[in-house]
Design a protein around this motif. Structure first.
Motif, short mmCIF file in Angstrom:
data_model
loop_
_atom_site.label_atom_id
_atom_site.label_comp_id
_atom_site.label_asym_id
_atom_site.label_seq_id
_atom_site.Cartn_x
_atom_site.Cartn_y
_atom_site.Cartn_z
N ASP A 292 0.83 -1.23 0.15
CA ASP A 292 -0.11 0.03 -0.02
C ASP A 292 0.70 1.37 0.15
O ASP A 292 1.60 1.54 1.00
N PRO A 293 0.78 2.11 -1.04
CA PRO A 293 1.55 3.03 -1.18
C PRO A 293 1.51 4.17 0.21
O PRO A 293 2.58 4.64 0.54
N ARG A 294 0.66 4.47 0.55
CA ARG A 294 0.37 5.45 1.53
C ARG A 294 1.06 4.94 2.78
O ARG A 294 1.89 5.81 3.57
N TYR A 295 0.86 3.55 3.31
CA TYR A 295 1.38 3.10 4.39
C TYR A 295 2.89 2.90 4.19
O TYR A 295 3.50 3.00 5.28
N ARG A 296 3.22 2.57 2.82
CA ARG A 296 4.80 2.46 2.55
C ARG A 296 5.45 3.83 2.97
O ARG A 296 6.41 3.61 3.69
N ARG A 297 4.58 4.96 2.61
CA ARG A 297 5.47 6.27 2.78
C ARG A 297 5.47 6.45 4.34
O ARG A 297 6.40 6.97 4.80
N GLU A 298 4.69 6.10 5.00
CA GLU A 298 4.55 6.22 6.45
C GLU A 298 5.76 5.23 7.12
O GLU A 298 6.18 5.97 8.17
N VAL A 299 6.02 4.34 6.68
CA VAL A 299 6.73 3.37 7.24
C VAL A 299 8.26 3.82 6.89
O VAL A 299 9.19 4.19 7.72
N MET A 300 8.42 4.39 5.47
CA MET A 300 9.57 5.02 4.99
C MET A 300 10.06 6.03 6.01
O MET A 300 11.27 6.58 6.32
N LYS A 301 8.94 6.87 6.25
CA LYS A 301 9.14 8.07 7.13
C LYS A 301 9.56 7.96 8.55
O LYS A 301 10.68 8.46 8.96
N TYR A 302 8.91 6.86 9.06
CA TYR A 302 9.63 6.37 10.36
C TYR A 302 11.00 5.71 10.54
O TYR A 302 11.65 5.96 11.29
N MET A 303 11.11 5.04 9.42
CA MET A 303 12.49 4.44 9.43
C MET A 303 13.72 5.59 9.19
O MET A 303 14.70 5.37 9.52
#
Length: 327
Positions: A292-303
């Motif tokens: 999911d692109p939206r969730y992926r961006r959220e995870v990438m921001k956290y990392m």
């Protein structure tokens, strides 16, 4: 018929004879004699200058093609011998011990040195700075046609052929002597003109040799640096292998994350996600585990921010099922 002849007093003469017939039919000869000393000296000087210029050009040309100091030294010595019509000569450089180390010597001298010093696989022994060589290394060239009469005469170095006449000049670099070029044993001896000839060649020899030393030092430095890089690379590879083994044996997923992707996963993470280490460079881990692109961006921001707090993240693994993970 005509000829040019030098008399013992050093003068040159042009002599021409012409047979003619007198009124009575008797053959007689006439002779014309002219003093051509100035003309002949000018011709000799022009030829000598031409030889010197050709020698200098040859030295600079060979400096490009010769691979070693010894090869270039041999070329320089041949030029010096040809410029002075000498059968023997040598070029020596001062070493760290203050001795003269041969870098070039004529074949008669090399053979004699090899006979006197049979060890060394062709490396000729250094000689002490005294006698004729010591006089040259005081910084001024000179010649002698009677070496035995000199008060500081010490004889030829071991293995060198006997010296009957001699001319040598210092090789100057940074305003101090670093070596010398010398020739010897020309039939008829030497003069100041021969000193001038060698003095004209010496700066070209020094420039060519200094350039060759710089090239050899660069090659040695490059080779040394390449060896250091090779050793450091091997050391890093060893450390990398050790670190990977340590990380692979930790029963938790470990990933190295960059903005460009995930370049490293330990064995636990690879097995959980369902790929091999060989497939990792060709797999978009973030897209695979977080479709999911939206969730992926959220995870990438956290990392990217890497906060100190742990966070539960849902990810998709190899068989397509979702699992909860704590990062």
């Amino acid at each position: 018929q005509s000829l040019e002849k030098m008399t013992p007093d050093g003068k040159w003469w042009y002599i021409a004879g012409h047979p003619i017939q007198d009124d009575s039919g008797v053959m007689v000869s006439t002779e014309i004699t002219m003093d051509i000393t100035q003309q002949k000296r000018a011709e000799i000087q022009a030829a000598a200058k031409k030889r010197l210029l050709e020698g200098i050009n040859r030295i600079f040309h060979e400096a490009i093609t010769c691979k070693t100091e010894e090869e270039l030294g041999s070329v320089c010595l041949r030029v010096a011998e040809e410029a002075t019509s000498s059968p023997f000569g040598f070029i020596g450089m001062l070493n760290d011990e203050g001795l003269l180390q041969h870098i070039a010597i004529s074949d008669p001298g090399r053979s004699a040195c090899a006979t006197a010093n049979p060890v060394g696989h062709g490396v000729l022994p250094a000689v002490s700075v005294q006698g004729l060589y010591g006089r040259v290394l005081k910084g001024k060239g000179f010649y002698t046609n009677d070496p035995a009469s000199l008060p500081d005469r010490v004889g030829s170095p071991p293995g060198h052929p006997p010296i009957d006449s001699f001319v040598g000049v210092p090789l100057i670099y940074s305003n101090k002597p670093i070596g010398l070029v010398a020739v010897a044993n020309r039939t008829g001896g030497y003069s100041e003109e021969d000193v001038s000839s060698l003095e004209s060649l010496a700066p070209a020899m020094v420039q060519a040799l200094v350039k060759k030393w710089a090239e050899e030092e660069t090659r040695r430095s490059k080779k040394s640096l390449e060896q250091i890089v090779k050793e450091r690379t091997a050391d890093l590879e060893t450390r990398k292998e050790i670190l990977q083994k340590i990380l692979d044996n930790i029963p938790a997923m470990i990933a190295f994350y960059t903005r460009g992707g995930v370049p490293f996963l330990n064995q636990t993470a690879l097995a959980t996600i369902g790929i091999t280490r060989a497939e990792l460079p060709f797999t978009d881990i973030m897209r695979r585990c977080y479709p999911d692109p939206r969730y992926r961006r959220e995870v990438m921001k956290y990392m990217a921010e890497a906060p100190p707090e742990w966070r539960e993240i849902r990810m998709v693994v190899g068989d397509g099922q979702e699992i909860d993970s704590l990062w």
